[in-house]
Motif scaffolding. Structure first.
Motif, PDB file in Angstrom:
ATOM      1  N   LEU A 159     -64.595-106.411  39.652  1.00 29.08           N
ATOM      2  CA  LEU A 159     -66.418-107.629  39.048  1.00 29.08           C
ATOM      3  C   LEU A 159     -65.390-109.064  39.780  1.00 29.08           C
ATOM      4  CD1 LEU A 159     -68.668-107.210  37.619  1.00 29.08           C
ATOM      5  CD2 LEU A 159     -66.937-108.135  35.556  1.00 29.08           C
ATOM      6  N   LEU A 160     -65.097-109.383  39.787  1.00 31.77           N
ATOM      7  CA  LEU A 160     -64.723-110.213  40.253  1.00 31.77           C
ATOM      8  C   LEU A 160     -64.955-110.586  41.306  1.00 31.77           C
ATOM      9  CD1 LEU A 160     -61.580-111.309  37.794  1.00 31.77           C
ATOM     10  CD2 LEU A 160     -63.935-113.411  37.822  1.00 31.77           C
ATOM     11  N   LEU A 161     -64.240-109.882  42.827  1.00 31.88           N
ATOM     12  CA  LEU A 161     -63.410-110.039  44.008  1.00 31.88           C
ATOM     13  C   LEU A 161     -64.752-110.367  44.365  1.00 31.88           C
ATOM     14  CD1 LEU A 161     -60.762-107.646  44.845  1.00 31.88           C
ATOM     15  CD2 LEU A 161     -60.680-110.396  44.624  1.00 31.88           C
ATOM     16  N   PRO A 162     -66.562-109.254  44.778  1.00 27.35           N
ATOM     17  CA  PRO A 162     -67.933-109.744  45.232  1.00 27.35           C
ATOM     18  C   PRO A 162     -67.562-111.190  44.247  1.00 27.35           C
ATOM     19  CG  PRO A 162     -67.295-107.198  43.756  1.00 27.35           C
ATOM     20  CD  PRO A 162     -66.495-108.218  43.612  1.00 27.35           C
ATOM     21  N   MET A 163     -67.901-111.779  43.436  1.00 29.86           N
ATOM     22  CA  MET A 163     -67.862-112.626  42.542  1.00 29.86           C
ATOM     23  C   MET A 163     -66.980-114.142  43.954  1.00 29.86           C
ATOM     24  SD  MET A 163     -68.395-112.339  39.162  1.00 29.86           S
ATOM     25  CE  MET A 163     -68.928-113.784  38.344  1.00 29.86           C
ATOM     26  N   VAL A 164     -66.004-114.111  43.716  1.00 28.64           N
ATOM     27  CA  VAL A 164     -65.181-114.526  44.393  1.00 28.64           C
ATOM     28  C   VAL A 164     -65.935-114.383  46.164  1.00 28.64           C
ATOM     29  CG1 VAL A 164     -63.257-114.802  46.400  1.00 28.64           C
ATOM     30  CG2 VAL A 164     -63.173-114.115  44.098  1.00 28.64           C
ATOM     31  N   ALA A 165     -66.901-113.695  46.568  1.00 29.25           N
ATOM     32  CA  ALA A 165     -66.832-113.551  48.592  1.00 29.25           C
ATOM     33  C   ALA A 165     -68.786-114.488  47.677  1.00 29.25           C
ATOM     34  CB  ALA A 165     -67.519-112.110  48.997  1.00 29.25           C
ATOM     35  N   GLU A 166     -69.219-113.884  47.026  1.00 30.36           N
ATOM     36  CA  GLU A 166     -70.384-115.383  47.013  1.00 30.36           C
ATOM     37  C   GLU A 166     -70.550-116.424  47.032  1.00 30.36           C
ATOM     38  OE1 GLU A 166     -72.985-113.617  43.666  1.00 30.36           O
ATOM     39  OE2 GLU A 166     -72.743-111.793  44.481  1.00 30.36           O
ATOM     40  N   ALA A 167     -69.024-117.020  46.101  1.00 32.05           N
ATOM     41  CA  ALA A 167     -68.874-118.644  45.670  1.00 32.05           C
ATOM     42  C   ALA A 167     -68.530-118.902  47.507  1.00 32.05           C
ATOM     43  CB  ALA A 167     -67.793-118.243  44.992  1.00 32.05           C
ATOM     44  N   VAL A 168     -67.816-118.177  48.295  1.00 28.35           N
ATOM     45  CA  VAL A 168     -66.940-118.827  49.627  1.00 28.35           C
ATOM     46  C   VAL A 168     -68.366-118.477  50.194  1.00 28.35           C
ATOM     47  CG1 VAL A 168     -65.838-118.105  51.657  1.00 28.35           C
ATOM     48  CG2 VAL A 168     -65.053-117.767  49.049  1.00 28.35           C
ATOM     49  N   ASP A 169     -68.943-117.802  49.464  1.00 28.81           N
ATOM     50  CA  ASP A 169     -70.227-117.470  51.221  1.00 28.81           C
ATOM     51  C   ASP A 169     -71.622-119.110  50.501  1.00 28.81           C
ATOM     52  OD1 ASP A 169     -71.942-116.395  53.001  1.00 28.81           O
ATOM     53  OD2 ASP A 169     -73.753-116.268  51.773  1.00 28.81           O
ATOM     54  N   ALA A 170     -71.231-119.375  49.705  1.00 27.70           N
ATOM     55  CA  ALA A 170     -72.331-120.298  48.954  1.00 27.70           C
ATOM     56  C   ALA A 170     -70.516-121.914  49.128  1.00 27.70           C
ATOM     57  CB  ALA A 170     -72.523-120.887  47.434  1.00 27.70           C
ATOM     58  N   ASP A 171     -70.076-121.692  50.147  1.00 24.31           N
ATOM     59  CA  ASP A 171     -69.461-123.177  50.157  1.00 24.31           C
ATOM     60  C   ASP A 171     -67.990-123.479  48.588  1.00 24.31           C
ATOM     61  OD1 ASP A 171     -68.691-122.614  52.990  1.00 24.31           O
ATOM     62  OD2 ASP A 171     -70.518-123.606  53.308  1.00 24.31           O
ATOM     63  N   GLN A 172     -68.185-122.901  47.710  1.00 25.19           N
ATOM     64  CA  GLN A 172     -68.350-122.650  46.281  1.00 25.19           C
ATOM     65  C   GLN A 172     -66.341-122.669  46.764  1.00 25.19           C
ATOM     66  OE1 GLN A 172     -69.986-125.348  44.156  1.00 25.19           O
ATOM     67  NE2 GLN A 172     -71.493-125.789  45.735  1.00 25.19           N
ATOM     68  N   TYR A 173     -65.527-123.176  47.389  1.00 28.81           N
ATOM     69  CA  TYR A 173     -64.499-123.009  47.105  1.00 28.81           C
ATOM     70  C   TYR A 173     -63.826-122.809  45.487  1.00 28.81           C
ATOM     71  CZ  TYR A 173     -65.807-121.888  51.654  1.00 28.81           C
ATOM     72  OH  TYR A 173     -66.244-122.372  53.624  1.00 28.81           O
ATOM     73  N   ALA A 174     -64.143-124.443  44.993  1.00 25.61           N
ATOM     74  CA  ALA A 174     -63.159-124.425  43.546  1.00 25.61           C
ATOM     75  C   ALA A 174     -63.420-123.219  42.895  1.00 25.61           C
ATOM     76  CB  ALA A 174     -63.357-125.761  43.393  1.00 25.61           C
ATOM     77  N   THR A 175     -64.748-123.196  43.258  1.00 33.18           N
ATOM     78  CA  THR A 175     -64.944-121.807  41.998  1.00 33.18           C
ATOM     79  C   THR A 175     -64.913-120.372  42.395  1.00 33.18           C
ATOM     80  OG1 THR A 175     -67.404-123.266  41.410  1.00 33.18           O
ATOM     81  CG2 THR A 175     -66.777-119.849  41.085  1.00 33.18           C
ATOM     82  N   ALA A 176     -64.422-120.304  43.806  1.00 31.99           N
ATOM     83  CA  ALA A 176     -63.789-119.098  44.163  1.00 31.99           C
ATOM     84  C   ALA A 176     -62.588-119.005  44.037  1.00 31.99           C
ATOM     85  CB  ALA A 176     -64.007-119.048  45.631  1.00 31.99           C
ATOM     86  N   LEU A 177     -61.614-120.020  43.972  1.00 26.56           N
ATOM     87  CA  LEU A 177     -60.268-120.191  43.012  1.00 26.56           C
ATOM     88  C   LEU A 177     -59.942-120.129  42.284  1.00 26.56           C
ATOM     89  CD1 LEU A 177     -59.145-123.206  46.403  1.00 26.56           C
ATOM     90  CD2 LEU A 177     -58.380-120.561  46.162  1.00 26.56           C
ATOM     91  N   LYS A 178     -61.083-121.076  41.297  1.00 23.80           N
ATOM     92  CA  LYS A 178     -60.852-120.398  39.566  1.00 23.80           C
ATOM     93  C   LYS A 178     -61.329-118.938  39.364  1.00 23.80           C
ATOM     94  CE  LYS A 178     -62.277-125.497  38.269  1.00 23.80           C
ATOM     95  NZ  LYS A 178     -63.912-125.249  37.470  1.00 23.80           N
ATOM     96  N   LEU A 179     -62.561-118.193  39.840  1.00 19.71           N
ATOM     97  CA  LEU A 179     -61.919-116.878  40.001  1.00 19.71           C
ATOM     98  C   LEU A 179     -61.226-115.882  40.422  1.00 19.71           C
ATOM     99  CD1 LEU A 179     -65.745-116.679  41.474  1.00 19.71           C
ATOM    100  CD2 LEU A 179     -65.540-116.530  38.656  1.00 19.71           C
ATOM    101  N   LEU A 180     -60.028-116.382  41.233  1.00 24.20           N
ATOM    102  CA  LEU A 180     -59.169-115.871  42.109  1.00 24.20           C
ATOM    103  C   LEU A 180     -58.350-115.776  41.172  1.00 24.20           C
ATOM    104  CD1 LEU A 180     -59.851-116.728  46.110  1.00 24.20           C
ATOM    105  CD2 LEU A 180     -59.472-114.256  44.976  1.00 24.20           C
ATOM    106  N   GLN A 181     -58.128-116.916  40.518  1.00 28.72           N
ATOM    107  CA  GLN A 181     -57.006-116.573  39.707  1.00 28.72           C
ATOM    108  C   GLN A 181     -56.757-115.813  37.756  1.00 28.72           C
ATOM    109  OE1 GLN A 181     -57.257-121.025  38.272  1.00 28.72           O
ATOM    110  NE2 GLN A 181     -55.279-121.913  39.072  1.00 28.72           N
ATOM    111  N   ILE A 182     -58.152-115.971  37.869  1.00 25.03           N
ATOM    112  CA  ILE A 182     -58.672-114.803  36.708  1.00 25.03           C
ATOM    113  C   ILE A 182     -58.258-113.094  37.460  1.00 25.03           C
ATOM    114  CG2 ILE A 182     -60.099-113.891  35.140  1.00 25.03           C
ATOM    115  CD1 ILE A 182     -62.017-116.499  35.727  1.00 25.03           C
ATOM    116  N   ALA A 183     -58.796-113.196  38.680  1.00 23.60           N
ATOM    117  CA  ALA A 183     -58.439-112.268  38.895  1.00 23.60           C
ATOM    118  C   ALA A 183     -56.990-111.073  38.920  1.00 23.60           C
ATOM    119  CB  ALA A 183     -59.113-112.032  40.320  1.00 23.60           C
TER     120      ALA A 183
END
Length: 254
Positions: A151-175
């Motif tokens: 569930l998390l990995l597609p959300m990471v991709a969306e954050a990266v696509d929007a250049d929201q890297y801090a959010t993407a890295l937080k989601l990856l910590q949870i993943a």
């Protein structure tokens, strides 16, 4: 499967029980302009006390993941029926989200959170991260943890696509935490590799910040358009964003 006795539809997805009954489709989606501001803190505190008084026995009895998800669904239905009491509606949704997350049911928690976000002006991005962190920590099984990563990995991709890297890295910590609970080495390795990729993209994007700032001052700045165009084309593969920038990047050859 339709449960006539309980009047709800349930299904099992990799060990996660998702409850869709009690009118789960909910009220019509509201426009952003129709969303209400967050109720005052005093009103929310009063509502929380009322809810905990009325549902004291139910909350005490909700020890298992299944019991928490069932109670969360009851709170959602109560929230939908509290159209004239914004504070009660908000707190009921909030408590339902907390119960679903405590059950480790990230999908259900996010669905309820989305419904809350249709009614109230809240920071859904921050709330999603918090909810996912709780759900990952409370995952009741390896299968549920694996589902959370998926569930998390597609959300990471969306954050990266929007250049929201801090959010993407937080989601990856949870993943990563969820993958560790799943005891899945290939999945954990994939999450760690993705974390390295996103961290590298974050560094590359940071080097473009000066050009971003220059375009805010002068949208036709040739050098800034050229450099950002090359970044979105070569690094991100986002040609729909790159081409308009490159078109303003001067007349010389690329």
């Amino acid at each position: 499967m339709w449960d006539k006795r309980q009047g709800r539809r349930t299904w099992c997805l990799a060990g996660v029980i998702v409850v869709v009954g009690w009118g789960w489709a909910g009220p019509p989606v509201q426009d952003a302009g129709q969303r209400q501001p967050l109720p005052p803190q005093a009103a929310r505190a009063k509502s929380l006390k009322l809810i905990h008084d009325v549902f004291a026995e139910d909350l005490k009895a909700a020890q298992s993941a299944e019991a928490k998800t069932k109670l969360a669904a009851q709170f959602v239905q109560q929230a939908r029926e509290s159209r004239d009491e914004p504070a009660n509606r908000y707190v009921l949704y909030e408590e339902a989200v907390a119960l679903a997350a405590a059950a480790g049911d990230a999908a259900l928690a996010l669905a309820i959170l989305a419904e809350l976000g249709r009614d109230f002006e809240v920071d859904l991005h921050a709330m999603r991260v918090n909810v996912l962190a709780v759900a990952a920590a409370q995952s009741p099984s390896k299968e549920t943890s694996k589902t959370q990563v998926e569930l998390l990995l597609p959300m990471v991709a969306e954050a990266v696509d929007a250049d929201q890297y801090a959010t993407a890295l937080k989601l990856l910590q949870i993943a990563e935490a969820a993958a560790r609970k799943a005891r899945d080495i290939p999945l954990l390795a994939a999450v760690q590799k993705r974390t390295e990729e996103v961290a590298d993209l974050q560094k590359r994007f940071a080097r473009q910040q000066g050009y971003v700032d220059r375009l805010k001052e002068d949208p036709k700045d040739p050098e800034a358009n050229l450099e950002l165009g090359k970044y979105f084309a070569v690094v991100k593969g986002r040609w729909e964003r790159a081409l308009p920038l490159l078109a303003l990047g001067g007349t010389g050859p690329l």
